[in-house]
Design a protein around this motif. Structure first.
Motif, PDB file in Angstrom:
ATOM      1  N   GLY A   1     -18.894-136.748  97.032  1.00 28.36           N
ATOM      2  CA  GLY A   1     -17.454-136.536  97.024  1.00 28.36           C
ATOM      3  C   GLY A   1     -17.146-135.084  97.333  1.00 28.36           C
ATOM      4  O   GLY A   1     -17.852-134.174  96.888  1.00 28.36           O
ATOM      5  N   ILE A   2     -16.094-134.836  98.097  1.00 28.26           N
ATOM      6  CA  ILE A   2     -15.678-133.472  98.430  1.00 28.26           C
ATOM      7  C   ILE A   2     -14.209-133.314  98.076  1.00 28.26           C
ATOM      8  O   ILE A   2     -13.372-134.147  98.447  1.00 28.26           O
ATOM      9  CB  ILE A   2     -15.895-133.162  99.921  1.00 28.26           C
ATOM     10  N   GLY A   3     -13.883-132.234  97.370  1.00 26.10           N
ATOM     11  CA  GLY A   3     -12.499-131.934  97.037  1.00 26.10           C
ATOM     12  C   GLY A   3     -12.105-132.405  95.658  1.00 26.10           C
ATOM     13  O   GLY A   3     -12.875-133.005  94.914  1.00 26.10           O
ATOM     14  N   SER A   4     -10.842-132.120  95.308  1.00 28.33           N
ATOM     15  CA  SER A   4     -10.271-132.524  94.022  1.00 28.33           C
ATOM     16  C   SER A   4      -8.903-133.159  94.271  1.00 28.33           C
ATOM     17  O   SER A   4      -7.976-132.452  94.667  1.00 28.33           O
ATOM     18  CB  SER A   4     -10.117-131.309  93.106  1.00 28.33           C
ATOM     19  N   PRO A   5      -8.762-134.460  94.061  1.00 32.27           N
ATOM     20  CA  PRO A   5      -9.790-135.428  93.646  1.00 32.27           C
ATOM     21  C   PRO A   5     -10.813-135.636  94.768  1.00 32.27           C
ATOM     22  O   PRO A   5     -10.514-135.361  95.938  1.00 32.27           O
ATOM     23  CB  PRO A   5      -8.979-136.694  93.380  1.00 32.27           C
ATOM     24  N   PRO A   6     -12.019-136.117  94.411  1.00 36.27           N
ATOM     25  CA  PRO A   6     -13.088-136.222  95.421  1.00 36.27           C
ATOM     26  C   PRO A   6     -12.802-137.264  96.499  1.00 36.27           C
ATOM     27  O   PRO A   6     -12.395-138.389  96.200  1.00 36.27           O
ATOM     28  CB  PRO A   6     -14.329-136.597  94.597  1.00 36.27           C
ATOM     29  N   GLN A   7     -13.014-136.852  97.758  1.00 39.50           N
ATOM     30  CA  GLN A   7     -12.960-137.777  98.894  1.00 39.50           C
ATOM     31  C   GLN A   7     -14.393-138.197  99.205  1.00 39.50           C
ATOM     32  O   GLN A   7     -15.286-137.362  99.294  1.00 39.50           O
ATOM     33  CB  GLN A   7     -12.327-137.073 100.101  1.00 39.50           C
ATOM     34  N   LYS A   8     -14.619-139.489  99.374  1.00 39.77           N
ATOM     35  CA  LYS A   8     -15.982-140.008  99.484  1.00 39.77           C
ATOM     36  C   LYS A   8     -16.498-139.978 100.927  1.00 39.77           C
ATOM     37  O   LYS A   8     -15.781-140.309 101.868  1.00 39.77           O
ATOM     38  CB  LYS A   8     -16.037-141.439  98.940  1.00 39.77           C
ATOM     39  N   PHE A   9     -17.795-139.603 101.051  1.00 41.68           N
ATOM     40  CA  PHE A   9     -18.460-139.566 102.349  1.00 41.68           C
ATOM     41  C   PHE A   9     -19.886-140.084 102.203  1.00 41.68           C
ATOM     42  O   PHE A   9     -20.554-139.826 101.193  1.00 41.68           O
ATOM     43  CB  PHE A   9     -18.503-138.133 102.898  1.00 41.68           C
ATOM     44  N   SER A  10     -20.343-140.785 103.232  1.00 42.90           N
ATOM     45  CA  SER A  10     -21.751-141.182 103.313  1.00 42.90           C
ATOM     46  C   SER A  10     -22.494-140.114 104.103  1.00 42.90           C
ATOM     47  O   SER A  10     -22.092-139.771 105.217  1.00 42.90           O
ATOM     48  CB  SER A  10     -21.899-142.532 104.020  1.00 42.90           C
ATOM     49  N   VAL A  11     -23.575-139.582 103.510  1.00 47.81           N
ATOM     50  CA  VAL A  11     -24.305-138.501 104.165  1.00 47.81           C
ATOM     51  C   VAL A  11     -25.801-138.781 104.123  1.00 47.81           C
ATOM     52  O   VAL A  11     -26.296-139.492 103.258  1.00 47.81           O
ATOM     53  CB  VAL A  11     -24.032-137.136 103.491  1.00 47.81           C
ATOM     54  N   ILE A  12     -26.507-138.199 105.077  1.00 49.75           N
ATOM     55  CA  ILE A  12     -27.964-138.163 105.036  1.00 49.75           C
ATOM     56  C   ILE A  12     -28.372-136.957 104.204  1.00 49.75           C
ATOM     57  O   ILE A  12     -27.904-135.838 104.451  1.00 49.75           O
ATOM     58  CB  ILE A  12     -28.558-138.047 106.451  1.00 49.75           C
ATOM     59  N   PHE A  13     -29.212-137.173 103.212  1.00 50.65           N
ATOM     60  CA  PHE A  13     -29.774-136.072 102.432  1.00 50.65           C
ATOM     61  C   PHE A  13     -31.024-135.603 103.177  1.00 50.65           C
ATOM     62  O   PHE A  13     -32.073-136.220 103.117  1.00 50.65           O
ATOM     63  CB  PHE A  13     -30.086-136.539 101.013  1.00 50.65           C
ATOM     64  N   ASP A  14     -30.866-134.496 103.884  1.00 47.49           N
ATOM     65  CA  ASP A  14     -31.815-134.114 104.933  1.00 47.49           C
ATOM     66  C   ASP A  14     -32.603-132.870 104.559  1.00 47.49           C
ATOM     67  O   ASP A  14     -32.046-131.774 104.480  1.00 47.49           O
ATOM     68  CB  ASP A  14     -31.032-133.890 106.216  1.00 47.49           C
ATOM     69  N   THR A  15     -33.917-133.029 104.359  1.00 48.94           N
ATOM     70  CA  THR A  15     -34.768-131.876 104.041  1.00 48.94           C
ATOM     71  C   THR A  15     -35.083-131.026 105.265  1.00 48.94           C
ATOM     72  O   THR A  15     -35.719-129.981 105.141  1.00 48.94           O
ATOM     73  CB  THR A  15     -36.087-132.336 103.392  1.00 48.94           C
TER      74      THR A  15
END
Length: 506
Positions: free
Chosen positions: A89-103
């Protein structure tokens, strides 16, 4: 009745990840991952990109800062083939996003609501800064180039929710332009888990801010990917520790050899328990959760793919090197000349890797101011591959006749980079194990683990999980161990001790 309520409660608890609900326990933060099926078009794109990669300065993603100097390290991978992603989530209130957790990268970016002229943005969630009370504008432009396209946008700060954690004042890129290739992706953006050293615009990565803000109990995170195609649960990232249910036995830890990437060294590479001899002086690999494949030098990938039945194309330059220089190469190798120096000794490469065409080009330029295109760079590459193949067979005490029969067959079956490397699905049980020696322990991959099954219409196609990647010295040779390896081995990333641990995945 009480038993029924208990059963319902247990079902809810065990299905938390499949419902993508973040949870925390024992000081650990859990991020549930979703998994998408393989797409044949994305695999074809990965093959093409594997042969057309350029070299860039900062990271796996060929990060180009505004005003950056000339580039010299590779844009190494294709995000489109990544299959595991989670929600933030980003922001207040959180906006939802699907992301790759990329090393394999260090920046956080998502599409911006101000992305008006890129069709790729319209198929994904977009970050609306006007709806966040914690948004702070930075306004500095940023651009990131990938092998298959680029994103550009502007920096800002906002709160970022990862699992149950809220990271305050996190710098991110709101992408206002995206390459059309991103239309194919299931994910909205990228959350980089690499080191600060490779971050575009020197932005502090999410993980660094978690540590600085005292949000994590230990400076480690771990990946567990669920390979079972019948399960809706894609896997889990554990922040602050590990879950013993995700692995078997003990982890083998090895140090990070270059801070920036999660790069490690390994000692040998085996096909069917036979050493290729390629890593006698040691090899380097980058652990990359943002790509599916295992990428490595063309010479070795060709040997693997031949061993598992991939059909390729006859290479004229390879055949020419064998016919004209084969005997000379043989004599030099058995006299003790190392494969990496052989091709410069016979005049096909300069310093082992630079083609003689560069010398000719320089001399012609000096005299006439004009460049002369010469095909010796292809002969240099063919020579390097041939030297490696002969050397690996010599280590197995093969005769000269048998060795050159083998080398000629490899010349006839070099992989076509623009085609998927299909194998016979019915022959998987007969394919060899492929092994990496890491920390004096053998980590083997079975055919069931490295062959990818792709649904196309009403049929199933089987694809080799190995793709070519040639990175010249001093940065290379370089391997990338992606999701295929991490599905087989639970992986722990230890920021505190700068090490990576591997154990058999449960």
């Amino acid at each position: 009745m009480a038993n029924k309520f208990l059963l319902v409660a247990l079902c809810l608890l065990t299905s938390m990840c499949s419902l993508a609900i973040p949870s925390s326990s024992n000081g650990l933060v859990r991020i549930c991952l979703k998994k998408q099926r393989f797409d044949l078009n994305s695999i074809k794109a990965a093959r093409i990109i594997g042969k057309e990669r350029k070299f860039a300065k900062k990271s796996l993603y060929n990060i180009l800062n505004v005003g950056a100097s000339a580039t010299d390290i590779a844009s190494l991978k294709n995000l489109l083939d990544a299959r595991y992603y989670g929600e933030i989530g980003i922001g207040s209130p959180p906006q939802k996003f699907s992301v790759i957790f990329d090393t394999g990268s260090s920046n956080l970016w998502v599409p911006s609501s101000h992305c008006y002229f890129s069709m790729a943005c319209y198929g994904h969630s977009r970050y609306n800064t006007s709806q966040s009370s914690t948004f702070a504008d930075i306004g500095k432009p940023s651009n990131i180039n990938y092998g298959f396209g680029s994103i550009s946008g502007f920096l800002s700060k906002d709160n970022v929710q990862v699992g149950d954690l809220v990271v305050k004042d996190q710098v991110l890129i709101g992408a206002t332009r995206q390459g059309i290739a991103f239309s194919l992706s299931k994910f909205d953006g990228i959350l980089g888990l690499g080191f600060h050293e490779i971050s575009a615009e020197n932005a502090v990565p999410v993980w660094d801010n978690m540590a600085q803000q005292g949000l994590i109990s230990q400076n480690i995170f771990s990946f567990w990917f669920n390979r079972d195609p019948e399960k809706s649960e894609g896997g889990e990232i554990i922040i602050g520790g590990v879950d013993p249910k995700h692995f078997k036995g003990e982890h083998t830890y090895v140090p990070v050899t270059q801070k920036g990437y999660w790069q490690i060294g390994f000692g040998d590479f085996l096909i069917a328990n036979h050493s290729t001899g390629f890593c006698e002086g040691g090899c380097n690999a980058i652990m990359d959760s943002g790509t599916s494949f295992i990428a490595g030098p063309t010479a070795i990938i060709t040997e693997i793919n031949r061993a598992i039945g991939v059909k390729g194309l006859k290479n004229v330059d390879c055949k020419r090197v064998v016919s004209q220089y084969g005997d000379l190469m043989w004599n030099l190798l058995i006299s003790g000349v190392q494969p990496g120096k052989l091709c410069s000794n016979i005049g096909l490469c300069l310093n082992g890797t630079q083609p003689m065409s560069k010398i000719i080009e320089t001399k012609v330029e000096a005299k006439s101011g004009k460049k002369l295109a010469v095909g010796d760079d292809l002969l240099c590459t063919a020579c390097e591959m041939t030297a490696i193949w002969i050397h690996s067979q010599l280590k197995q005490n093969k005769t000269k006749t048998k060795i050159f029969e083998y080398v000629n067959k490899l010349c006839d079956e070099l992989q076509n980079p623009k085609a998927e490397s299909a194998v016979n699905c019915d022959n998987i049980v007969n394919m060899p194990n492929i092994s990496f020696i890491i920390g004096n322990r053998s980590f083997h991959l079975t055919p069931e683990q490295y062959v990818l099954k792709v649904e196309q219409g009403f049929s199933t196609i089987c694809i080799s999980g190995f793709i070519p990647l040639d990175v010249p010295p001093p940065k290379g040779p370089l391997w990338i161990l992606g999701e295929i390896f991490m599905e087989a081995y639970h992986t722990v990333f230890d920021f505190g001790k700068l090490q990576i641990g591997f154990a058999e995945a449960a």
